[in-house]
Design a protein around this motif. Structure first.
Motif, PDB file in Angstrom:
ATOM      1  N   GLN A  57     -76.951  -4.472 -36.557  1.00  0.00           N
ATOM      2  CA  GLN A  57     -75.764  -3.653 -36.307  1.00  0.00           C
ATOM      3  C   GLN A  57     -75.685  -3.241 -34.844  1.00  0.00           C
ATOM      4  O   GLN A  57     -74.605  -3.217 -34.254  1.00  0.00           O
TER       5      GLN A  57
ATOM      6  N   ASN B  20     -72.617  -4.192 -32.397  1.00  0.00           N
ATOM      7  CA  ASN B  20     -71.870  -3.163 -31.659  1.00  0.00           C
ATOM      8  C   ASN B  20     -71.962  -3.379 -30.160  1.00  0.00           C
ATOM      9  O   ASN B  20     -70.996  -3.139 -29.438  1.00  0.00           O
TER      10      ASN B  20
ATOM     11  N   VAL C 111     -63.113  -5.258 -34.697  1.00  0.00           N
ATOM     12  CA  VAL C 111     -63.551  -3.940 -35.170  1.00  0.00           C
ATOM     13  C   VAL C 111     -62.793  -3.573 -36.447  1.00  0.00           C
ATOM     14  O   VAL C 111     -63.383  -3.048 -37.400  1.00  0.00           O
TER      15      VAL C 111
ATOM     16  N   GLY D  47     -64.381  -2.900 -40.085  1.00  0.00           N
ATOM     17  CA  GLY D  47     -64.107  -1.650 -40.778  1.00  0.00           C
ATOM     18  C   GLY D  47     -63.556  -1.876 -42.173  1.00  0.00           C
ATOM     19  O   GLY D  47     -63.913  -1.172 -43.122  1.00  0.00           O
TER      20      GLY D  47
ATOM     21  N   ILE E 215     -65.777   4.420 -44.021  1.00  0.00           N
ATOM     22  CA  ILE E 215     -65.926   3.523 -42.865  1.00  0.00           C
ATOM     23  C   ILE E 215     -64.558   3.124 -42.319  1.00  0.00           C
ATOM     24  O   ILE E 215     -64.380   2.985 -41.115  1.00  0.00           O
TER      25      ILE E 215
ATOM     26  N   VAL F 142     -63.443   5.965 -40.102  1.00  0.00           N
ATOM     27  CA  VAL F 142     -64.276   6.166 -38.917  1.00  0.00           C
ATOM     28  C   VAL F 142     -64.191   4.986 -37.950  1.00  0.00           C
ATOM     29  O   VAL F 142     -64.248   5.167 -36.735  1.00  0.00           O
ATOM     30  N   GLN F 143     -64.055   3.779 -38.481  1.00  0.00           N
ATOM     31  CA  GLN F 143     -64.126   2.595 -37.633  1.00  0.00           C
ATOM     32  C   GLN F 143     -62.774   1.911 -37.449  1.00  0.00           C
ATOM     33  O   GLN F 143     -62.378   1.612 -36.321  1.00  0.00           O
TER      34      GLN F 143
END
Length: 70
Positions: free
Chosen positions: A6, A10, A36, A40, A51, A54-55
């Motif tokens: 991860q 990222n 992204v 997500g 998620i 948030v993403q």
């Protein structure tokens, strides 16, 4: 091992977005922001709906900003 994967993922996304901003390439930024969003969506499907909030939502807002601010 999962955390390292991860982190690497990222890092690549951050590097791609930074390169897009540094070169002024909207297409590059949009591509990495779309990555992204896809991540997500998959995270929301496979782990937790949180998620998505948030993403994916911040990435969608950034896509809208990139498209609206020429």
């Amino acid at each position: 091992v999962l955390a390292a994967n991860q982190g690497l993922y990222n890092g690549f996304l951050a590097a791609g977005l930074a390169y897009g901003v540094a070169t002024g390439s909207r297409e590059f930024c949009l591509f990495f922001l779309a990555c992204v969003v896809v991540a997500g969506l998959y995270g929301a499907y496979s782990v937790s709906r949180r998620i998505f909030l948030v993403q994916a939502v911040p990435a969608l807002l950034a896509i809208a900003a990139v498209l609206l601010l020429r």
